[in-house]
Each structure stands twice: as C-alpha cells, then as structure tokens.
Design a protein around this motif. Structure first.
Motif, mmCIF file in Angstrom:
data_model
loop_
_atom_site.group_PDB
_atom_site.id
_atom_site.type_symbol
_atom_site.label_atom_id
_atom_site.label_comp_id
_atom_site.label_asym_id
_atom_site.label_seq_id
_atom_site.Cartn_x
_atom_site.Cartn_y
_atom_site.Cartn_z
ATOM 1 N N ARG A 17 0.922 -1.087 0.321
ATOM 2 C CA ARG A 17 0.277 0.100 0.243
ATOM 3 C C ARG A 17 0.336 1.473 0.062
ATOM 4 N N SER A 18 2.065 1.347 -0.058
ATOM 5 C CA SER A 18 3.407 2.581 -0.117
ATOM 6 C C SER A 18 3.638 2.470 -1.594
ATOM 7 N N ALA A 19 3.924 2.823 -1.488
ATOM 8 C CA ALA A 19 4.749 3.410 -2.833
ATOM 9 C C ALA A 19 6.562 2.737 -2.709
ATOM 10 N N ALA A 20 7.256 1.764 -1.920
ATOM 11 C CA ALA A 20 8.563 1.585 -1.807
ATOM 12 C C ALA A 20 9.070 0.586 -2.719
ATOM 13 N N TRP A 21 7.441 -0.635 -3.152
ATOM 14 C CA TRP A 21 7.587 -1.017 -4.365
ATOM 15 C C TRP A 21 8.057 -0.561 -5.597
ATOM 16 N N TRP A 22 7.051 0.421 -5.798
ATOM 17 C CA TRP A 22 7.641 1.383 -7.274
ATOM 18 C C TRP A 22 8.759 1.628 -7.425
ATOM 19 N N LEU A 23 9.343 2.280 -5.812
ATOM 20 C CA LEU A 23 10.267 2.609 -5.653
ATOM 21 C C LEU A 23 11.569 1.638 -5.804
ATOM 22 N N VAL A 24 11.823 0.735 -5.686
ATOM 23 C CA VAL A 24 12.985 -0.446 -5.954
ATOM 24 C C VAL A 24 12.492 -1.018 -7.167
ATOM 25 N N ILE A 25 11.371 -0.858 -7.724
ATOM 26 C CA ILE A 25 11.401 -1.431 -9.271
ATOM 27 C C ILE A 25 11.908 -0.579 -10.534
ATOM 28 N N LEU A 72 21.027 5.132 -5.562
ATOM 29 C CA LEU A 72 20.688 4.025 -4.485
ATOM 30 C C LEU A 72 20.948 4.853 -3.196
ATOM 31 N N PRO A 73 21.828 5.217 -2.499
ATOM 32 C CA PRO A 73 21.476 6.129 -1.099
ATOM 33 C C PRO A 73 20.270 6.742 -1.623
ATOM 34 N N MET A 74 20.006 7.649 -2.600
ATOM 35 C CA MET A 74 18.513 8.562 -2.935
ATOM 36 C C MET A 74 17.317 6.867 -2.374
ATOM 37 N N GLY A 75 17.138 5.743 -2.929
ATOM 38 C CA GLY A 75 16.448 5.568 -2.725
ATOM 39 C C GLY A 75 16.156 4.554 -1.318
ATOM 40 N N VAL A 76 17.628 4.780 -0.992
ATOM 41 C CA VAL A 76 17.456 3.730 0.161
ATOM 42 C C VAL A 76 17.393 4.430 1.029
ATOM 43 N N GLN A 85 8.049 4.051 7.767
ATOM 44 C CA GLN A 85 6.599 5.481 8.222
ATOM 45 C C GLN A 85 5.766 4.901 8.094
ATOM 46 N N VAL A 86 4.884 3.772 7.652
ATOM 47 C CA VAL A 86 3.272 2.985 7.375
ATOM 48 C C VAL A 86 2.743 3.555 8.453
ATOM 49 N N GLU A 87 2.565 3.233 9.195
ATOM 50 C CA GLU A 87 1.103 2.785 10.900
ATOM 51 C C GLU A 87 1.412 4.510 10.696
ATOM 52 N N VAL A 88 2.685 5.539 10.560
ATOM 53 C CA VAL A 88 2.755 7.059 10.503
ATOM 54 C C VAL A 88 1.510 7.434 10.207
ATOM 55 N N ARG A 89 1.342 7.516 8.808
ATOM 56 C CA ARG A 89 0.585 7.735 7.766
ATOM 57 C C ARG A 89 -0.823 7.211 7.957
ATOM 58 N N LEU A 117 14.051 -6.064 0.681
ATOM 59 C CA LEU A 117 13.548 -4.771 -0.155
ATOM 60 C C LEU A 117 14.798 -4.054 -0.648
ATOM 61 N N LEU A 118 15.979 -3.655 -0.162
ATOM 62 C CA LEU A 118 17.089 -3.475 -1.027
ATOM 63 C C LEU A 118 17.560 -4.752 -1.403
ATOM 64 N N LEU A 119 16.985 -5.813 -0.694
ATOM 65 C CA LEU A 119 18.520 -6.801 -2.229
ATOM 66 C C LEU A 119 17.277 -7.150 -3.089
ATOM 67 N N LEU A 120 16.167 -7.371 -3.037
ATOM 68 C CA LEU A 120 14.851 -7.117 -4.169
ATOM 69 C C LEU A 120 15.786 -5.995 -5.367
ATOM 70 N N GLY A 121 16.196 -5.054 -4.617
ATOM 71 C CA GLY A 121 17.033 -3.831 -5.535
ATOM 72 C C GLY A 121 17.764 -4.303 -6.717
ATOM 73 N N PHE A 122 18.164 -5.231 -5.517
ATOM 74 C CA PHE A 122 19.716 -5.327 -5.679
ATOM 75 C C PHE A 122 19.622 -6.355 -7.031
ATOM 76 N N VAL A 123 18.717 -7.083 -7.003
ATOM 77 C CA VAL A 123 19.098 -8.026 -7.693
ATOM 78 C C VAL A 123 18.462 -8.206 -9.386
ATOM 79 N N LEU A 124 16.836 -6.785 -8.959
ATOM 80 C CA LEU A 124 16.744 -6.534 -10.477
ATOM 81 C C LEU A 124 17.644 -5.766 -11.566
ATOM 82 N N PHE A 125 18.588 -5.051 -10.257
ATOM 83 C CA PHE A 125 19.490 -4.627 -10.617
ATOM 84 C C PHE A 125 20.100 -5.217 -11.502
#
Length: 257
Positions: A17-25, A72-76, A85-89, A117-125
């Motif tokens: 339900r967050s944008a995290a997946w889209w950022l990783v992909i 990569l640093p910006m995405g992390v 912060q899912v619970e905060v939002r 998610l970070l590891l997934l981003g590495f695999v995709l990259f």
C-alpha cells in the motif's frame, strides 16, 4: 519463530500500500534501461563492445557508477522512511502495539522487510544490467553474445560491498523514521546528510561520514591513511551502532503512537 513469520507477512502486506515497491522496481531498472537505449542508439558500436574481453566489467562498472553515486543512496533514504512510517501515515501505531507481538519482533520485522527490499533492488539491477549487455544480440544479426566469461565472483563481491555501504544509511534512516512523526524530517535529514557527505568526501576525515561509503567505492580508496585500515569495517560498525540506538529508544520510548 511463528510470531516473527506472522509479523513479517503483515509488514510485507503493508508495503503493497506504499510507494516502496514502485521505488525499488523503478530504481533497479532505470539505469540499465537508459544505458540499453543508449546502446541501441549507437548500435554500430555494439559488435566491438560485446567482443571485448572487458565487456562485463565495463558496463557493470558504468551502471554501478551512476547507481552507487546517486540513485542508490537516495532510493534507500526514501524506501526506508516509507516502510518505517507506514503506521504514521495510516495512524495505526496504536493498533499495531495492541497486537500480541513483542516490540522486538515488530522492530526486527520492519528492519528485515527494508533490507529485503534493498536486496530485491540489487537483484533487479543486476538482472537488468545483464540484459542491457546481452539483449542487443537478440535484435541485431551482426551482434553476438559476449564471449568473455562472466566474472561471477567479482560481481558478487562488488554487490556485497555496495550492500554493506548502504547499511549505515538504512540504520540511521530507520532510527529517524521511528522517532519523528513528520515524514519530511527523516527524508530531509537523509538528503542533507548525503549532500554533506559528498561535499566532505575530500576532507581528511571524510571517511567518518556514514553516508559516503558507496562513493568511496569509486574513488579508488580501499584503505584509510597510513594505518591501512579497510574502510569497509566502518559501515558495519555504524549499522550496528545506529540499529542498537534505535532499538533502545524504541523500547524505552513512552509514547509509541
């Protein structure tokens, strides 16, 4: 173990339900896709490039140069803050803390999902970069697949170093995101620290800046000063330090809402 598994499943569901997946992909695919478009545009150079014995290291280094120094640093920073912060939002911290889960399980689950998610981003990259090098051979008859052996060991070691370099950023952003309800504070602090680290890279003691290590990989530095101290120990130390502080603050914080 059952509690940890259930908590991990719940955290994974929240990320959908967050944008995290889209950022990783997007982050994992963006640089290789741009480089692939550039190769197709200059397709007359591809046969010679694919025939070169350094084709793998050349294009992987080029892709990692763009990725490691900026994207990569910006995405992390963004992904860590989004997941933490899912619970905060959604204003659901109280609901989470009423669940029959120890605080340590909640803390560990969130951190594990972020690292996954970070590891997934590495695999995709890496897969996308492999495709960027090999796909032109599918579309052009005069282009052959690279004949040079794939440097699997070197690529694995390089990925491990970059993953390690990101751990201080993950740990510190996680600490900030759990302590501040305002989403902009951890994001702004993270970007500010990253910019400050880049500015201070040539400082005599620049190696103490926790957001700098991915850029250090491309500076040709492997040790620090006359002591020949391998700087890769520093991100590991920072990660343990920041994670420990974050865990203690989270457990002892009176208001967890």
């Amino acid at each position: 173990m059952k509690l940890l598994t259930a908590s991990l499943q719940a955290e994974w569901m929240k990320t959908k339900r967050s944008a995290a997946w889209w950022l990783v992909i997007t982050g994992g695919l963006l640089i290789p896709v741009i480089l692939l478009i550039g190769r197709f545009y200059n397709h007359e150079l591809i046969p010679a490039e694919n025939a070169a014995p350094i084709v793998w290291t050349k294009f992987y280094s080029r892709a990692w140069n763009y990725m490691g120094n900026l994207l990569l640093p910006m995405g992390v920073i963004l992904v860590t803050s989004l997941v933490a912060q899912v619970e905060v939002r959604n204003n659901t911290w109280k609901q989470l803390h009423t669940a029959p889960l120890p605080y340590s399980i909640i803390f560990l689950s969130k951190l594990t999902v972020i690292l996954s998610l970070l590891l997934l981003g590495f695999v995709l990259f890496n897969l996308a970069t492999f495709g960027m090098i090999t796909l032109p051979a599918v579309f052009y008859q005069d282009v052959f697949f690279p004949k040079a052996p794939f440097p699997f060991k070197g690529m694995l070691l390089g990925n491990a170093k970059f993953f390690l370099d990101m751990l201080p950023i993950v740990a510190f952003q996680f600490l900030l995101s759990l302590q501040f309800r305002n989403f902009l504070i951890p994001i702004g602090a993270g970007f500010g620290l990253y910019v400050a680290s880049m500015i201070g890279m040539n400082w005599k003691y620049g190696y103490i800046l926790p957001y700098i290590y991915s850029s250090y990989e491309f500076s040709g530095k492997s040790t620090i000063g006359a002591t020949q101290f391998n700087f890769h120990w520093l991100p590991a130390i920072y990660c343990l330090l920041f994670t420990g502080i974050s865990y203690i603050i989270y457990l002892t914080k009176a208001d967890k809402t």
